[in-house]
Design a protein around this motif. Sequence first.
Motif, PDB file in Angstrom:
ATOM      1  N   LEU A 237       0.815  -1.211   0.000  1.00  0.00           N
ATOM      2  CA  LEU A 237       0.000   0.000   0.000  1.00  0.00           C
ATOM      3  C   LEU A 237       0.849   1.263   0.000  1.00  0.00           C
ATOM      4  O   LEU A 237       0.543   2.234  -0.699  1.00  0.00           O
ATOM      5  N   ALA A 238       1.930   1.256   0.787  1.00  0.00           N
ATOM      6  CA  ALA A 238       2.712   2.478   0.970  1.00  0.00           C
ATOM      7  C   ALA A 238       3.349   2.969  -0.317  1.00  0.00           C
ATOM      8  O   ALA A 238       3.559   4.177  -0.499  1.00  0.00           O
ATOM      9  N   GLY A 239       3.641   2.068  -1.235  1.00  0.00           N
ATOM     10  CA  GLY A 239       4.322   2.485  -2.462  1.00  0.00           C
ATOM     11  C   GLY A 239       3.424   2.556  -3.674  1.00  0.00           C
ATOM     12  O   GLY A 239       3.926   2.635  -4.799  1.00  0.00           O
ATOM     13  N   SER A 240       2.107   2.535  -3.471  1.00  0.00           N
ATOM     14  CA  SER A 240       1.178   2.457  -4.601  1.00  0.00           C
ATOM     15  C   SER A 240       0.220   3.630  -4.640  1.00  0.00           C
ATOM     16  O   SER A 240      -0.099   4.228  -3.610  1.00  0.00           O
ATOM     17  N   GLN A 241      -0.242   3.940  -5.847  1.00  0.00           N
ATOM     18  CA  GLN A 241      -1.408   4.810  -5.988  1.00  0.00           C
ATOM     19  C   GLN A 241      -2.622   4.036  -5.489  1.00  0.00           C
ATOM     20  O   GLN A 241      -2.759   2.846  -5.775  1.00  0.00           O
ATOM     21  N   LEU A 242      -3.511   4.706  -4.783  1.00  0.00           N
ATOM     22  CA  LEU A 242      -4.650   4.028  -4.171  1.00  0.00           C
ATOM     23  C   LEU A 242      -5.955   4.490  -4.797  1.00  0.00           C
ATOM     24  O   LEU A 242      -6.226   5.696  -4.878  1.00  0.00           O
ATOM     25  N   PHE A 243      -6.759   3.508  -5.207  1.00  0.00           N
ATOM     26  CA  PHE A 243      -8.092   3.766  -5.745  1.00  0.00           C
ATOM     27  C   PHE A 243      -9.082   2.867  -5.011  1.00  0.00           C
ATOM     28  O   PHE A 243      -8.735   1.780  -4.538  1.00  0.00           O
ATOM     29  N   ALA A 244     -10.325   3.318  -4.920  1.00  0.00           N
ATOM     30  CA  ALA A 244     -11.390   2.512  -4.327  1.00  0.00           C
ATOM     31  C   ALA A 244     -12.652   2.678  -5.150  1.00  0.00           C
ATOM     32  O   ALA A 244     -12.904   3.755  -5.706  1.00  0.00           O
ATOM     33  N   ASP A 245     -13.446   1.603  -5.240  1.00  0.00           N
ATOM     34  CA  ASP A 245     -14.697   1.728  -5.980  1.00  0.00           C
ATOM     35  C   ASP A 245     -15.626   2.715  -5.291  1.00  0.00           C
ATOM     36  O   ASP A 245     -16.331   3.482  -5.943  1.00  0.00           O
ATOM     37  N   ASP A 246     -15.618   2.718  -3.953  1.00  0.00           N
ATOM     38  CA  ASP A 246     -16.470   3.607  -3.163  1.00  0.00           C
ATOM     39  C   ASP A 246     -15.640   4.140  -1.997  1.00  0.00           C
ATOM     40  O   ASP A 246     -15.649   3.556  -0.906  1.00  0.00           O
ATOM     41  N   PRO A 247     -14.900   5.234  -2.171  1.00  0.00           N
ATOM     42  CA  PRO A 247     -14.021   5.726  -1.100  1.00  0.00           C
ATOM     43  C   PRO A 247     -14.752   6.011   0.206  1.00  0.00           C
ATOM     44  O   PRO A 247     -14.189   5.778   1.288  1.00  0.00           O
ATOM     45  N   ALA A 248     -15.995   6.480   0.142  1.00  0.00           N
ATOM     46  CA  ALA A 248     -16.736   6.753   1.378  1.00  0.00           C
ATOM     47  C   ALA A 248     -16.977   5.474   2.157  1.00  0.00           C
ATOM     48  O   ALA A 248     -16.787   5.421   3.382  1.00  0.00           O
ATOM     49  N   GLY A 249     -17.391   4.422   1.473  1.00  0.00           N
ATOM     50  CA  GLY A 249     -17.588   3.145   2.135  1.00  0.00           C
ATOM     51  C   GLY A 249     -16.281   2.536   2.612  1.00  0.00           C
ATOM     52  O   GLY A 249     -16.228   1.889   3.661  1.00  0.00           O
ATOM     53  N   ALA A 250     -15.209   2.743   1.844  1.00  0.00           N
ATOM     54  CA  ALA A 250     -13.910   2.179   2.208  1.00  0.00           C
ATOM     55  C   ALA A 250     -13.404   2.731   3.535  1.00  0.00           C
ATOM     56  O   ALA A 250     -12.717   2.027   4.290  1.00  0.00           O
ATOM     57  N   ARG A 251     -13.743   3.963   3.851  1.00  0.00           N
ATOM     58  CA  ARG A 251     -13.307   4.561   5.117  1.00  0.00           C
ATOM     59  C   ARG A 251     -13.823   3.784   6.329  1.00  0.00           C
ATOM     60  O   ARG A 251     -13.243   3.850   7.407  1.00  0.00           O
ATOM     61  N   HIS A 252     -14.919   3.053   6.146  1.00  0.00           N
ATOM     62  CA  HIS A 252     -15.513   2.308   7.253  1.00  0.00           C
ATOM     63  C   HIS A 252     -15.277   0.807   7.138  1.00  0.00           C
ATOM     64  O   HIS A 252     -15.352   0.102   8.151  1.00  0.00           O
ATOM     65  N   GLU A 253     -14.999   0.313   5.932  1.00  0.00           N
ATOM     66  CA  GLU A 253     -15.003  -1.130   5.714  1.00  0.00           C
ATOM     67  C   GLU A 253     -13.669  -1.702   5.247  1.00  0.00           C
ATOM     68  O   GLU A 253     -13.465  -2.914   5.348  1.00  0.00           O
ATOM     69  N   ALA A 254     -12.777  -0.885   4.709  1.00  0.00           N
ATOM     70  CA  ALA A 254     -11.530  -1.392   4.121  1.00  0.00           C
ATOM     71  C   ALA A 254     -10.475  -1.557   5.206  1.00  0.00           C
ATOM     72  O   ALA A 254      -9.661  -0.666   5.452  1.00  0.00           O
ATOM     73  N   GLY A 255     -10.496  -2.720   5.860  1.00  0.00           N
ATOM     74  CA  GLY A 255      -9.559  -2.952   6.942  1.00  0.00           C
ATOM     75  C   GLY A 255      -8.112  -2.843   6.520  1.00  0.00           C
ATOM     76  O   GLY A 255      -7.253  -2.410   7.301  1.00  0.00           O
ATOM     77  N   ASP A 256      -7.791  -3.241   5.275  1.00  0.00           N
ATOM     78  CA  ASP A 256      -6.425  -3.131   4.773  1.00  0.00           C
ATOM     79  C   ASP A 256      -5.930  -1.684   4.868  1.00  0.00           C
ATOM     80  O   ASP A 256      -4.852  -1.403   5.392  1.00  0.00           O
ATOM     81  N   LEU A 257      -6.759  -0.779   4.355  1.00  0.00           N
ATOM     82  CA  LEU A 257      -6.371   0.629   4.308  1.00  0.00           C
ATOM     83  C   LEU A 257      -6.412   1.262   5.697  1.00  0.00           C
ATOM     84  O   LEU A 257      -5.556   2.083   6.044  1.00  0.00           O
ATOM     85  N   LEU A 258      -7.402   0.880   6.493  1.00  0.00           N
ATOM     86  CA  LEU A 258      -7.513   1.415   7.851  1.00  0.00           C
ATOM     87  C   LEU A 258      -6.315   0.999   8.693  1.00  0.00           C
ATOM     88  O   LEU A 258      -5.723   1.813   9.410  1.00  0.00           O
ATOM     89  N   ARG A 259      -5.954  -0.264   8.618  1.00  0.00           N
ATOM     90  CA  ARG A 259      -4.842  -0.766   9.425  1.00  0.00           C
ATOM     91  C   ARG A 259      -3.529  -0.108   9.020  1.00  0.00           C
ATOM     92  O   ARG A 259      -2.668   0.148   9.877  1.00  0.00           O
ATOM     93  N   ALA A 260      -3.363   0.176   7.730  1.00  0.00           N
ATOM     94  CA  ALA A 260      -2.132   0.792   7.254  1.00  0.00           C
ATOM     95  C   ALA A 260      -2.092   2.294   7.520  1.00  0.00           C
ATOM     96  O   ALA A 260      -1.053   2.927   7.289  1.00  0.00           O
ATOM     97  N   GLY A 261      -3.202   2.868   7.978  1.00  0.00           N
ATOM     98  CA  GLY A 261      -3.236   4.295   8.269  1.00  0.00           C
ATOM     99  C   GLY A 261      -3.025   5.158   7.037  1.00  0.00           C
ATOM    100  O   GLY A 261      -2.308   6.166   7.089  1.00  0.00           O
TER     101      GLY A 261
END
Length: 306
Positions: A237-261
């Motif tokens: 994650l740290a070295g990549s461009q980040l995209f999400a299908d639904d960024p608003a939902g990802a803020r609550h559900e994407a444990g990968d991104l949440l855990r990586a801060g």
Amino acid sequence: MTSNPALLQTLSAAETVARLPFAPLVDAIAQAARDQAAGRIASPERLVVPLGEGGVILSMPAAASDLGVHKLVTVQPANGARGLPAIHGLVTVLDAATGRPLLLLDGPEVTGRRTAAVSLLALRTLLPAPPRAVLLVGTGVQAVHHVRALQALLPQARVLVRGSSPARAEAFCAAHAGDHPGLAPCPAGPVPDMVDAVVLLTTATEPVYDEAPRAGRLVIGAGAFKPTMAEIGPRTLAGSQLFADDPAGARHEAGDLLRAGVDWNLVRSLAEALDRGVDLSRPVVFKSVGCAAWDLAAARVAMTGG
């Protein structure tokens, strides 16, 4: 299926599949992503209600000027011991002008096919060329849908599979050889250089992919859907461009991104990738959490008869 046009039409699982071919479904999701970004689709966060012992009800509505949908799904993990599917559900398709119910679609088939279609749209949008080989990590229901989507739209690509054990991967490939002739288990170790896309389809609570990011290889996280789950590690994650299908939902559900801060200001939407393009010289990670807008896209395809 009921035949009287005055009655609500109820489609079986097989009839739902027939109404949702992957090519028009991918295009419909691309349009829905743009519609949602422009405010033409209302798609609130899903409502989660406890059900029974460890189960949940998921309520997911969406509405546009042409149609409304409501997907009602139950998830009961204990059903495996009962010999039943873990997921049941229905998608109700509504006429926007009158509110009249038009169709009932099979919820698990809609979810599986539109999730795979989102991944195929990501492959089309976030890679510089069609992939030579795609690695699927996971051997569950979503893996089956992705194999079928890849065969429908990218039949030239090899499809490699990893499971929680080599035996699981081998059994999956043997069971679904008829769905894709290029299906093969992938040995343990670093992902082969020829793999241009890694699609993670697990409910892991610890990352199953954390290799150094590399340009030209797209990493898609489509399995983990709770903040307690994580498939993609912080190194990737740290070295990549980040995209999400639904960024608003990802803020609550994407444990990968949440855990990586991750910095959420750097997480771009699928619609932005479609309309503004992507720097394909840099590594890309795409997180798919799903939303009812994709169910509405599926409803649009189903209403046209596929």
